[in-house]
Design an enzyme around this catalytic site. Structure first.
Site, short mmCIF file in Angstrom:
data_model
loop_
_atom_site.label_atom_id
_atom_site.label_comp_id
_atom_site.label_asym_id
_atom_site.label_seq_id
_atom_site.Cartn_x
_atom_site.Cartn_y
_atom_site.Cartn_z
N ILE A 290 124.38 -76.51 105.34
CA ILE A 290 124.11 -76.34 103.91
C ILE A 290 123.84 -77.71 103.34
CG2 ILE A 290 125.17 -75.70 101.71
CD1 ILE A 290 126.69 -73.52 103.26
N GLY B 234 114.07 -74.67 118.21
CA GLY B 234 112.87 -75.35 117.74
C GLY B 234 111.57 -74.59 117.93
N HIS C 148 113.49 -68.13 106.58
CA HIS C 148 114.67 -67.29 106.75
C HIS C 148 114.22 -65.94 107.33
CE1 HIS C 148 118.69 -65.76 106.00
NE2 HIS C 148 118.13 -64.68 105.50
N ASN D 198 111.90 -73.77 103.54
CA ASN D 198 112.81 -73.23 104.56
C ASN D 198 112.24 -71.90 105.03
OD1 ASN D 198 115.26 -72.89 106.10
ND2 ASN D 198 115.90 -71.39 104.57
C1 GRF Z 1 114.74 -68.75 112.95
O1 GRF Z 1 114.95 -67.37 113.08
C2 GRF Z 1 114.75 -69.15 111.50
O2 GRF Z 1 114.20 -68.18 110.65
C3 GRF Z 1 116.21 -69.31 111.22
O3 GRF Z 1 116.74 -69.89 112.37
C4 GRF Z 1 115.91 -69.55 113.50
C5 GRF Z 1 115.48 -70.82 114.12
O4 GRF Z 1 114.78 -70.63 115.32
N1 GRF Z 1 116.42 -70.08 110.01
P1 GRF Z 1 113.97 -71.81 115.98
O5 GRF Z 1 114.95 -72.97 116.19
O6 GRF Z 1 112.86 -72.20 115.04
O7 GRF Z 1 113.47 -71.28 117.27
#
Ligand code: GRF
Length: 199
Positions: free
Chosen positions: A91, A11, A108, A106
């Site tokens: 998904i 998070g 990534h 989202n």
């Molecule tokens: C992040 O690297 C995000 O880009 C990916 O999953 C990770 C989540 O990290 N989708 P967090 O839970 O926000 O610390």
């Protein structure tokens, strides 16, 4: 703009969004955090900030669609207008994606369209890339695809491991996700031919 955040773990991006929403004049407010995992660290972060949380376990449902319908209902019950996925490791069904079309972002940890999917840091290092980064994009049915709102490039340094690269990219994530949400909440992002135009 009332925002719901979907998480599965730590998070830290949720925290960055919470902090941004707390700054004066920020045009969005997080009203609900949903996790599909009861032990997600992000749930404590949300609770600490006084934000409502729900745990909806995908394991309690027979199908992806059934799970997504319960999430959708929880979001609507909370008055959510816009969804941010932040480390949500499921998904989404086409049905859910369509219901929230152009109303879901989202993040990534690569420069999309390079390195969709998992193990992105090791793959970027293995490919000999000199930069990687992160991308905030609108969600479409295909995983890690959709109109790009914001990106940050991050150098890959000699001797980087997946862990050191992930940490460097994460700092950039925490910067661009709130920026992207702000742009969208201010109504400055239009989607034209599946690309964004930012005004
Ligand atoms: C992040 O690297 C995000 O880009 C990916 O999953 C990770 C989540 O990290 N989708 P967090 O839970 O926000 O610390």
């Amino acid at each position: 703009m009332k925002v719901g955040v979907l998480i599965s773990g730590r998070g830290s991006n949720l925290k960055a969004l919470i902090d941004a929403c707390a700054s004066p004049g920020f045009p969005a407010e997080i009203v609900l955090v949903i996790s599909n995992k009861a032990d997600a660290g992000g749930l404590q972060i949300a609770k600490g900030a006084g934000i409502a949380t729900r745990v909806i376990s995908h394991k309690d449902y027979d199908s992806r669609e059934a799970f997504d319908r319960v999430m959708d209902q929880a979001l609507r019950d909370a008055g959510v207008e816009f969804v941010c996925s932040a480390g949500f490791m499921r998904i989404l069904s086409d049905e859910f994606v369509e219901k929230w079309r152009d109303r879901q972002l989202n993040i990534h940890p690569s420069l999309l369209p390079s390195f969709k999917g998992l193990n992105v840091y090791a793959r970027a290092i293995e490919a000999g890339c000199k930069v990687s980064g992160c991308t905030v994009h609108f969600v479409r049915a295909a995983m890690d695809e959709g109109p790009i709102v914001a990106q940050a490039a991050v150098p890959i340094l000699e001797g980087d491991t997946p862990e050191t690269l992930a940490a460097r990219i994460l700092e950039a994530e925490h910067r661009i996700y709130p920026e992207a949400l702000r742009l969208v909440a201010e109504g400055r992002v239009r989607i034209v031919d599946e690309r964004t135009v930012i005004g």
